[in-house]
Enzyme design. Structure first.
Site, mmCIF file in Angstrom:
data_model
loop_
_atom_site.group_PDB
_atom_site.id
_atom_site.type_symbol
_atom_site.label_atom_id
_atom_site.label_comp_id
_atom_site.label_asym_id
_atom_site.label_seq_id
_atom_site.Cartn_x
_atom_site.Cartn_y
_atom_site.Cartn_z
ATOM 1 N N TRP A 81 0.833 -1.202 0.000
ATOM 2 C CA TRP A 81 0.000 0.000 0.000
ATOM 3 C C TRP A 81 0.865 1.249 0.000
ATOM 4 C CZ3 TRP A 81 0.502 -3.483 3.923
ATOM 5 C CH2 TRP A 81 0.619 -3.059 5.246
ATOM 6 N N ASP A 82 0.905 2.068 1.026
ATOM 7 C CA ASP A 82 1.628 3.348 0.970
ATOM 8 C C ASP A 82 3.034 3.168 0.406
ATOM 9 O OD1 ASP A 82 -0.623 4.017 2.342
ATOM 10 O OD2 ASP A 82 0.382 4.740 4.135
ATOM 11 N N ALA A 150 4.007 4.785 7.214
ATOM 12 C CA ALA A 150 4.601 5.497 6.087
ATOM 13 C C ALA A 150 5.610 6.564 6.493
ATOM 14 C CB ALA A 150 3.503 6.135 5.238
ATOM 15 N N ARG A 234 2.179 10.969 12.590
ATOM 16 C CA ARG A 234 2.817 10.006 11.695
ATOM 17 C C ARG A 234 3.146 10.614 10.333
ATOM 18 N NH1 ARG A 234 -2.617 7.765 12.295
ATOM 19 N NH2 ARG A 234 -3.896 8.168 10.445
ATOM 20 N N ASP A 235 3.719 9.756 9.480
ATOM 21 C CA ASP A 235 3.972 10.046 8.059
ATOM 22 C C ASP A 235 5.014 11.135 7.830
ATOM 23 O OD1 ASP A 235 1.891 8.252 7.818
ATOM 24 O OD2 ASP A 235 0.403 9.748 7.235
ATOM 25 N N GLU A 304 -3.641 13.105 6.038
ATOM 26 C CA GLU A 304 -2.635 12.053 6.009
ATOM 27 C C GLU A 304 -1.563 12.286 4.947
ATOM 28 O OE1 GLU A 304 -4.239 8.002 7.377
ATOM 29 O OE2 GLU A 304 -5.637 8.610 5.813
#
Length: 454
Positions: A81-82, A150, A234-235, A304
């Site tokens: 995915w990511d 991610a 996150r990210d 996100e």
């Protein structure tokens, strides 16, 4: 990022002509004036307001083509995915002795797709042509966290060294006040070795924590349990300022709400933001949290995978969001959203009036997710992964009503066809669909290069 269970002219493409759709998204219900809303300012700075989000519409220019042909999978045994490419410090895509490298969140595909988030590991793939990818292996042996979400990847040519940024996450089976705790982290020290056989990581990584939520500017997990919807910190996306050379990461967070009674109903719980931290030493081991670049209090709960693209003196801030994370009275499709300012810390305004850049088609509202906009001259290359198709219901909640085998059948779990998006001032237009998982080499003013080891 997890999907929460409450969970000009058009160019040619591989199916000869780009499919377009004229369906319009429903406008959000006008909301009452809230603290900071009318002025477009949040607690700390620019805000994505309810008034702006009410302008979100699906149009021919921002609706992605329906994916109605099979997409080749990168792996028969893994969910993917990511995904993000290895980039140089200036943001251009790295090529090391002719190879491009991407990093992805992966998990074994013998579990229901929702379970993948607690099993996520970062793996890398390499390619000579930017769309036929070969699995290299896991990026880390001993990363921080129970599992990883991610991030981004940077290659320093002078040092011949990789910097891999990621989210270190706690076990999702822990009690609520410890479950999915997130910290920004990165690893450095290894490099890439190329040969006629492919690409491999060499050397060892040192892992460092960049930052965690401070409870003052950025809402902590504990605060989210008491006054939140979905917690996020996150990210991390690495970004070198093109004018100053300073090193930053932008990331997804939530703004701590000091006075919930100042907001209508419980709309303060929708408090997403795009956070930023600055490195305070050349080794990138010390970082300082700064005030968010953009807030969405009372508008959206999740911004996100934020990332920045600089074009013709404008700073474009992109993020992704789900339909279900918009606050009550507002609606927007799963997809890519964008904002523009004249400086990195400027007054960001939504692109295309409401902010919508790429929407899934109405026929398949969840067909792709985790869009990433990369610079390509005066265009953007937008990548994503194949998410859920042919769901029986109108929301992601319907996934939980399916058997494990049915869930696997409707989940794509691989890279989706990439898109070319025209970028002009405060407006964008999807102009072409490319091959599945295609990453175009950088073009225009961006530099690309890289040596690596033969």
């Amino acid at each position: 990022m997890p999907e929460e269970d409450s969970s000009g002219q058009f160019g040619m493409h591989r199916r000869t002509a780009l499919k377009t759709f004229g369906a319009l998204g429903a406008a959000g219900v006008a909301g009452a004036t809230l603290p900071g809303s009318a002025a477009g300012k949040g607690r700390f700075g620019p805000s994505w307001t309810r008034e702006q989000a009410e302008q979100i519409r699906r149009t021919d220019a921002n609706t992605a083509p329906l994916i109605d042909e099979p997409v080749d999978k990168l792996s028969d045994s893994l969910y993917i995915w990511d995904t993000w490419p290895l980039r140089n410090r200036d943001g251009s895509i790295t090529k090391i002795n002719g190879y491009q490298v991407i990093f992805s969140l992966t998990a074994p595909n013998d579990v229901p797709p929702g379970a993948r988030h607690n099993l996520a590991r970062i793996r890398y793939f390499y390619s000579k042509n930017g769309h036929d990818w070969t699995l290299g292996g896991e990026a880390f042996e001993n990363p921080l966290g129970h599992h990883q979400w991610a991030g981004s990847a940077m290659y320093d040519q002078t040092e011949d060294q990789l910097y891999l940024f990621y989210t270190a996450v706690s076990d999702g089976n822990l009690p609520p006040r410890e479950r999915y705790r997130q910290r920004l982290a990165f690893a450095k020290g290894a490099s890439m070795e190329t040969s006629s056989e492919g690409v491999s990581l060499t050397g060892s990584f040192e892992h460092h924590k960049i930052a965690e939520a401070d409870g003052q500017t950025y809402q902590t997990l504990e605060q989210s349990v008491d006054q939140g919807i979905v917690y996020a910190f996150r990210d991390p996306w690495y970004f070198q300022h093109p004018e100053t050379g300073e090193d930053y990461v932008v990331f997804e967070g939530n703004t701590r709400i000091e006075d919930p009674s100042a907001y209508q109903n419980d709309w303060y719980k929708w408090n997403g933001n795009v956070g930023i931290a600055q490195a305070t030493n050349e080794e990138l081991t010390d970082w300082e949290l700064q005030e968010p670049l953009l807030e969405a209090i009372t508008t959206n709960q999740q911004l996100e995978r934020p990332h920045i693209v600089v074009n013709r003196g404008n700073y474009y801030l992109f993020t992704i969001s789900h339909k279900f994370t918009f606050a009550p009275g507002l609606t927007g499709p799963d997809g890519l959203y964008g904002f523009v300012a004249d400086s990195m810390d400027g007054d960001y305004q939504p692109l295309n009036d409401g902010g919508l850049v790429v929407a899934n088609p109405t026929e398949q509202p969840f067909q792709t997710y985790s869009h990433l906009a990369l610079p390509h001259g005066d265009n953007l290359l937008v990548t994503s992964f194949l998410n859920f198709q042919d769901l029986p219901g109108e929301s992601l909640d319907s996934v939980s009503e399916l058997s494990p085998e049915e869930q696997k059948a409707v989940f794509g779990g691989t890279l989706a066809p990439s898109l070319r998006v025209q970028l002009k001032g405060s407006e964008t237009r999807i102009s072409a669909e490319l091959q599945g998982g295609q990453f175009l080499p950088s073009a225009g003013k961006s530099k690309s290069g890289g040596n690596g080891k033969n």
